[in-house]
Design a protein around this motif. Structure first.
Motif, mmCIF file in Angstrom:
data_model
loop_
_atom_site.group_PDB
_atom_site.id
_atom_site.type_symbol
_atom_site.label_atom_id
_atom_site.label_comp_id
_atom_site.label_asym_id
_atom_site.label_seq_id
_atom_site.Cartn_x
_atom_site.Cartn_y
_atom_site.Cartn_z
ATOM 1 N N ASP A 68 44.020 53.186 41.053
ATOM 2 C CA ASP A 68 44.482 52.140 40.330
ATOM 3 C C ASP A 68 43.842 52.045 39.129
ATOM 4 O O ASP A 68 42.607 51.811 38.842
ATOM 5 C CB ASP A 68 44.267 50.705 41.086
ATOM 6 C CG ASP A 68 45.170 50.573 42.121
ATOM 7 O OD1 ASP A 68 45.239 51.547 42.869
ATOM 8 O OD2 ASP A 68 46.147 49.438 42.039
ATOM 9 N N LEU B 254 43.599 50.223 35.421
ATOM 10 C CA LEU B 254 44.141 49.069 34.905
ATOM 11 C C LEU B 254 43.777 49.081 33.415
ATOM 12 O O LEU B 254 42.711 49.493 33.071
ATOM 13 C CB LEU B 254 43.294 47.804 35.333
ATOM 14 C CG LEU B 254 43.941 47.493 36.716
ATOM 15 C CD1 LEU B 254 43.711 48.274 37.906
ATOM 16 C CD2 LEU B 254 43.309 45.971 37.022
ATOM 17 N N ALA C 70 49.048 53.419 37.014
ATOM 18 C CA ALA C 70 48.776 52.839 35.790
ATOM 19 C C ALA C 70 49.288 51.689 35.466
ATOM 20 O O ALA C 70 50.689 51.540 35.640
ATOM 21 C CB ALA C 70 48.639 53.968 34.959
ATOM 22 N N TYR C 71 48.766 50.508 35.076
ATOM 23 C CA TYR C 71 49.528 49.321 34.639
ATOM 24 C C TYR C 71 48.571 48.588 33.736
ATOM 25 O O TYR C 71 47.470 48.641 33.665
ATOM 26 C CB TYR C 71 49.967 48.386 35.864
ATOM 27 C CG TYR C 71 49.163 48.352 37.091
ATOM 28 C CD1 TYR C 71 48.829 49.222 38.103
ATOM 29 C CD2 TYR C 71 48.334 47.026 37.070
ATOM 30 C CE1 TYR C 71 47.754 49.083 39.126
ATOM 31 C CE2 TYR C 71 47.149 47.038 38.129
ATOM 32 C CZ TYR C 71 47.133 47.819 39.129
ATOM 33 O OH TYR C 71 46.307 47.690 40.043
ATOM 34 N N GLY C 72 49.331 47.457 33.128
ATOM 35 C CA GLY C 72 48.388 46.413 32.243
ATOM 36 C C GLY C 72 47.889 45.294 32.953
ATOM 37 O O GLY C 72 48.678 44.604 33.529
ATOM 38 N N ALA C 73 46.615 45.262 32.807
ATOM 39 C CA ALA C 73 45.842 43.810 33.205
ATOM 40 C C ALA C 73 46.039 42.982 32.435
ATOM 41 O O ALA C 73 46.149 43.235 30.827
ATOM 42 C CB ALA C 73 44.607 44.076 33.505
ATOM 43 N N GLU D 275 39.907 49.306 33.592
ATOM 44 C CA GLU D 275 38.915 49.035 34.768
ATOM 45 C C GLU D 275 39.737 50.134 35.947
ATOM 46 O O GLU D 275 40.977 49.994 35.892
ATOM 47 C CB GLU D 275 39.198 47.679 35.351
ATOM 48 C CG GLU D 275 38.467 47.469 36.633
ATOM 49 C CD GLU D 275 38.031 46.113 37.059
ATOM 50 O OE1 GLU D 275 38.452 45.116 36.180
ATOM 51 O OE2 GLU D 275 37.893 45.681 38.297
#
Lengths: 169, 169, 169
Positions: C109, C111, C146-149, C159
């Motif tokens: 993951d 972030l 993959a993504y936006g925190a 992270e």
């Protein structure tokens, strides 16, 4: 009347034995071509009895991009979650040969590209989960977490990450 | 003095052998009724020696809703994380019968509903982790990730996702 | 000519048999000291054939803090992802003794601490994944998300949370 009972049982058997693929087709769903990695990763990894999938958005063209609670409604988000589900099923089928090898869903992370004040994530991710329940029955229910991402790749409305248990070969 | 040694050992044994439930009760904690799914999912899935739980927020009424770093302080967030921990323990107990079947915590994702400039996520999620350390000792420590969600269901201050290893039946 | 064939095979063997540590060193990378937990958790948990790592940011000083798409470029983010990868490798080496005990990457993951309109998360997290491909070849490729925190601890640009399969001892 014994022949009638037997005939009814035989008639019922195909329905009972329907595969996930048959249940999806009967409901009018069609699987897209499996997605290709857009970067340095693979779309699935099998380890032990678990199959881990990469984060998926919609396959092909995304119907409507953007943020749920902003330019998109809950219904738009749920539709994207359903289309993401079809994309995930295409990857599973590529990984497993046929979807009947899924023993049960284990974990689902449903990320919603949403405005900071959005609170209806479960309704959005149900677009995915209802599809899996249709295809797999109760085995399609996962320990699920639905939450809001700050932003998503390609401005996807949702990104979904799945772990399933598979039957040994 | 051998009888004294034996007596002291016997007196110490109940403390050493205390169950997680006993340790929680001794510290004044009470488990809520386990939460019910609010959508198309289940609250836990057991596979192999692992128990995967759905994303949990506080059970019952959420004390204070909103964003840590905004209308909520770090202490408010940590209190919510602790209450979320009690809710998670209630689900675990429903799944396992008793909490002593937890061998050890494996992975914890601690999501904080926070403002974009918030940076103290570990302090918030410690409200959860300190509770698990009290109940399980070092076995309550997980490979943990704490981070900020863009938004959370029901405007929960935190949502926590847990994987634990369980002892075979 | 048999001796030549044998000589060539012998010469090739060290390259084929190079360890991840050797490949990293040959490319000029150096592992930092493994990070210590900043709160109530552990940096890794081994269960069955899986090693779960805690969420990691850069070890030591973070080169540039902040949000990708805001004060940071995609390249800044990718550099942070690479440095986070080195920090993760240091934890793995502490856990396993040597990195050759990694059988393959399972789940990543990634972030990204990003602005709400950011959409290039895969390019950022490639900073991590390219490093793992260099060290482990195709076994370094994971089912990745993959993504936006919304925000990250210590204002880390990224992270990363990793699960790998390990070889039995």
């Amino acid at each position: 009347m014994r022949w009638l009972t037997i005939a009814l049982l035989l008639a019922a058997t195909p329905a009972l034995a329907a595969t996930p693929e048959e249940r999806l087709a009967a409901a009018g769903y069609e699987l897209p071509a499996p997605t290709k990695p857009v970067a340095t990763y693979v779309t699935y990894v099998e380890t032990g009895n678990l199959l881990f999938l990469s984060g998926h958005g919609e396959c092909g063209e995304t119907l409507k991009k953007g943020k749920v609670g902003g330019n998109l409604t809950i219904e738009d988000g749920a539709k994207s979650a359903e289309r993401t589900g079809l994309c995930i099923l295409a990857t599973m089928k590529a990984a497993l040969g046929d979807l009947s090898r899924v023993k049960r869903f284990v974990r689902v992370d449903g990320l919603v590209n949403s405005t900071p004040d959005f609170t209806e994530h479960p309704k959005v991710i149900n677009g995915f989960s209802n599809l899996m329940k249709l295809a797999f029955g109760d085995d399609g229910l996962a320990a699920r977490a639905a939450y809001g991402a700050g932003s998503l790749p390609f401005d996807f409305p949702v990104e979904i990450i799945v772990v399933v248990e598979i039957k040994p070969r």
